[in-house]
Write an enzyme that holds these catalytic residues in place. Structure first.
Site, PDB file in Angstrom:
ATOM      1  N   SER A 177      50.254  40.542  33.035  1.00  0.00           N
ATOM      2  CA  SER A 177      50.227  40.477  31.568  1.00  0.00           C
ATOM      3  C   SER A 177      51.357  41.348  31.067  1.00  0.00           C
ATOM      4  CB  SER A 177      48.889  41.043  31.068  1.00  0.00           C
ATOM      5  OG  SER A 177      48.932  41.298  29.681  1.00  0.00           O
ATOM      6  N   TYR A 206      41.859  47.230  31.264  1.00  0.00           N
ATOM      7  CA  TYR A 206      42.731  46.048  31.403  1.00  0.00           C
ATOM      8  C   TYR A 206      44.161  46.488  31.716  1.00  0.00           C
ATOM      9  CZ  TYR A 206      44.591  41.389  30.200  1.00  0.00           C
ATOM     10  OH  TYR A 206      45.204  40.159  30.226  1.00  0.00           O
TER      11      TYR A 206
END
Ligand code: NAD
Length: 265
Positions: A143, A156
């Protein structure tokens, strides 16, 4: 379509939905047999399988819960019985947005297990065989949060920075495997900004401020993504397919942003 992956077998984790499903379809369109994995109702799994088969290749679902290392070991054994694993895409992932002090410990454990540790386990099983055969592709869907942080995403961001580091180590260890003709063994991360999938829906809803869903999307994009447009899962899948090409043999150890200039700032 150029079916350059004919005769190859791919495993895409987290491919019952979103980006993983688009990647599974794109690899099938390029000719690979695809092992799909992910959670979901029997109907959702059947629909995912049908859509990959429709793309023109054999597909099979392997249902491991990636929080459990013993289920990952079984998954890898089953997939490697089903075919010689040439392409591994670690795409399964979850998110939970909350301030660090309020993150439930169970969310930390699950996010690290699914987004990071699962990729370690699958790569450990897949890479030696790829090196022996001289061709292999590992593509980890990290990401933009593997490159820069945002608040409220501690587990995350930690998991995504972790997978970028893990991929670089693997790229170094396998850099000399194979040859230019065989295609070599490469390990890369793709680092998307916002992509239209179910994963981001809670964040879209949280940014509506009483307005429409489009208002929520606009608010998210305005915060960070200068292109002001989200990617489609198929956009990410196209890059993954390209990374599988022989001519990508020297593109390894990279974390490739696809983020509308988010990380250019
Ligand atoms: P999604 O929710 O549509 O898909 C997630 C997939 O992971 C599903 O197939 C789900 O079943 C699977 N999964 C979840 N928990 C699992 C478990 N315990 N065991 C096995 N499979 C499990 O989400 P998505 O947006 O397609 O996300 C895919 C990847 O892309 C994730 O790693 C995510 O972090 C990353 N990503 C997404 C975006 C975005 O904006 N959507 C941006 C950057 C990175």
């Amino acid at each position: 379509m150029d079916r350059f992956l004919q005769g190859r077998t791919a495993l895409v984790t987290g491919s019952t939905s979103g980006i993983g499903l688009a990647i599974a379809r794109a690899l099938a369109t390029a000719g690979a047999r695809v092992a799909i994995n992910g959670l979901g109702s029997p109907e959702q799994i059947d629909a995912a399988l049908a859509s990959v088969r429709e793309a023109g290749a054999e597909a099979c679902h392997f249902g491991a819960d990636l929080r459990r290392p013993e289920e990952i070991a079984a998954l890898m054994a089953q997939v490697q019985d089903w075919g010689t694993l040439d392409v591994l895409v670690n795409c399964a992932g979850i998110q939970h947005a909350a301030p660090l002090a309020e993150q439930p410990i169970s969310k930390w454990d699950d996010i690290i297990a699914i987004n990071l540790s699962a990729a370690f386990h699958t790569m450990q099983q897949a890479l030696p065989g790829m090196a022996e055969r001289g061709y292999g592709r590992v593509v980890n869907i990290a990401s933009v949060h593997g490159l820069v942080a945002s608040k409220n995403k501690a587990p995350y961001v930690a998991s995504k920075f972790g997978i970028v580091g893990l991929s670089k180590v693997a790229a170094l260890e396998y850099a000399a495997a194979g040859s230019r003709d065989s295609g070599g063994v490469t390990v890369n991360c793709v680092c998307p900004g916002w992509v239209e999938t179910p994963l981001i829906e809670p964040q879209v809803q949280a940014h509506r401020n009483g307005g429409s869903r489009d208002d929520g999307v606009r608010a998210l994009l305005e915060e960070k993504q200068p292109s002001q447009r989200m990617s489609l899962p198929e956009d990410i899948a196209a890059m993954v397919v390209w990374l599988c090409r022989r001519e990508a043999h020297n593109l390894t150890g990279a974390a490739l942003p696809m983020d509308g200039a988010w990380t250019a700032q």
